[in-house]
Design a protein around this motif. Sequence first.
Motif, short mmCIF file in Angstrom:
data_model
loop_
_atom_site.label_atom_id
_atom_site.label_comp_id
_atom_site.label_asym_id
_atom_site.label_seq_id
_atom_site.Cartn_x
_atom_site.Cartn_y
_atom_site.Cartn_z
N THR A 539 0.84 -1.21 0.00
CA THR A 539 0.00 0.00 0.00
C THR A 539 0.87 1.25 0.00
N LYS A 540 1.93 1.22 0.82
CA LYS A 540 2.83 2.37 0.86
C LYS A 540 3.58 2.53 -0.46
N LYS A 543 1.43 4.25 -2.97
CA LYS A 543 1.30 5.68 -2.69
C LYS A 543 2.58 6.41 -3.09
N ASP A 544 3.75 5.79 -2.81
CA ASP A 544 5.02 6.39 -3.20
C ASP A 544 5.12 6.54 -4.71
N ASN A 609 9.42 11.41 1.49
CA ASN A 609 8.52 10.34 1.00
C ASN A 609 7.90 10.67 -0.35
#
Length: 614
Positions: A539-540, A543-544, A609
């Motif tokens: 999920t991260k 998003k990245d 990020n």
Amino acid sequence: MRATSQLRVHLLLRLLLICFYLLSILTFAAAGVGDKLEKGQNLTDGDTLVSAGGSFTLGFFSPGASSKRYLGIWFSVSNATVVWVANRDQPLLDRSGMLVFNDLGSLVLQDGSRRTVWSSDFSGSASAAVVQLAYSGNLVVHNGSSDDASLWQSFDHPSDTLLPDMKLGKNLWTGAEWQLTSWRSADDPAPGDHRRTLQTTGLPEIILWYLDVKTYRTGPWNGIYFNGVPEARGYADKYPLLVTTSAWEVTYGYTAAPGAPLTRVVVNYTGKAERWEWDARRSTWSNLFQGPRDPCDDYGKCGPFGLCDPDAASSGFCGCVDGFSIPAATTPSAQTVKVTTCRRHAALDCAGGTTTDGFAVVRGVKLPDTQNASVDTGVTLEECRARCFANCSCLAYAAADISGGGDGSGCVMWTSAIVDLRRVDMGQNLYLRLAKSELDDHKRFPVLLVAAPLASVVIILLVIIAIWWRRKHTIMGAIPQKHSMAVPIVSLAVIKDVTGNFSETNMIGQGGFSIVYKGQLPEGRAIAVKRLKQSVLTTKGKKDFAREVEVMAGLRHGSLVRLLAYCNEGKERILIYEYMQKKSLNVYIFGTRYLLEHKCFLKLLREQNFLTQC
């Protein structure tokens, strides 16, 4: 002796098989089962006609849970799959019905009281000698030879199913039309609310209706397939499509190649048009196509000059073509209703035979509705452009036929708002008329030649802006949307094509998080394709990826490589950058002269990020 005994047993078995075959034929004939009715003969409930080859059966049936009786034709391998019904809105209430082929050569369906509940609209002729269920599933009245022209045929009166050698469209001489009409429900073959017709103005295209409202269209015929149904190319070898445009008729149909599986096209009572193919191994029907397929197939979903993208669910699928946008709500009443009308940014400049307008290309789309468009198949695409340019009423143009390859030929011109435009695989190009100022905005700015100190200042300012943007949107809870990107989306199929399906021979580098391939565009331009590994697509990680696209799409500098496009399809996340010969993607992205400085820039972006690791 033993060999002689075995031979006798073998001959005896063959003799028994022959006798069994002859007995079967006699029994078949005695039961009155064949493919024809002669004058004066009739067919009662329980009797059937079977076509030559055995693919189709005609007889009486009750659909689903209904007890009502109908005369119809169905696939012999699938008794529940009915393709034609005679008495759709006049069912029989019991099994006393009878189909009579009378002395006048007419087909008459009678109930138990011998009242007529249905008859062929053929007026009758003394020459009509035979009614036959043909191998194609067509019930035909003719003079006695199957080679004779039919006097009446069921193919001229379709129900909800289109079989090979049938057709949709219009006879321009008689005014007769062929169309499909759905059943009312799964248990009721009475004419329902959904119809499938062939649009005979503009370019031919198939339309699905709910009552008198268009619900779906296939896109116009482009000489190979209907523009919005590229799937048809996958089965065109088995079921070649046929479109006829002449002074006599405008029709569409298809044939079946020898040995091809049984197939049918049906408009069902739920409002779907479907193509099915019989899977003999599993004894079931498999679906080859269904329309509408997704929200973008809903007719006119995004309004005039709207462009529907099936991959943009997060933005409601709808956007506008270049040079148009949806105005922001300015009143309380407007804020409560989503405005979906795309408005032109700048007025066109065309009057008195002069114009400064030009054309922008909208690539890879199902062409708009051609009902009110003008069509000329006898000119080149260049001549089409000249015509549209000289006509101030012309808002867009496109090729009418792509069967010859290249950019296509022929001319379709729209003089009213374009409607029902969507992105589609293997779509065509639409050339949209825009004001000169809009075209200037789309031109690529030249690379600025600046000194090293100025480049450093610009990069630092970009970093500060990026950090501010991220913090602001984090506080607001905003999530980057695909429609806001400044770079286009490309399909996975296109990327596979230019990289040789991610061939190892095209690999130019890899790390712990991605693999980089060299790709070759059709015009010869090389690109660098960065494919994220599946292990980082958490999920991260996703998003990245979205943050990286958003940031890199906005960066424009002579020392930075340009992000050309990206792919977000299924489980794939891919970035496409410009390619520099004999240098790594990292070196090219961040330059050689200021490599150390740009590495610091990359580090700062990662700390905030914005970027995934290379």
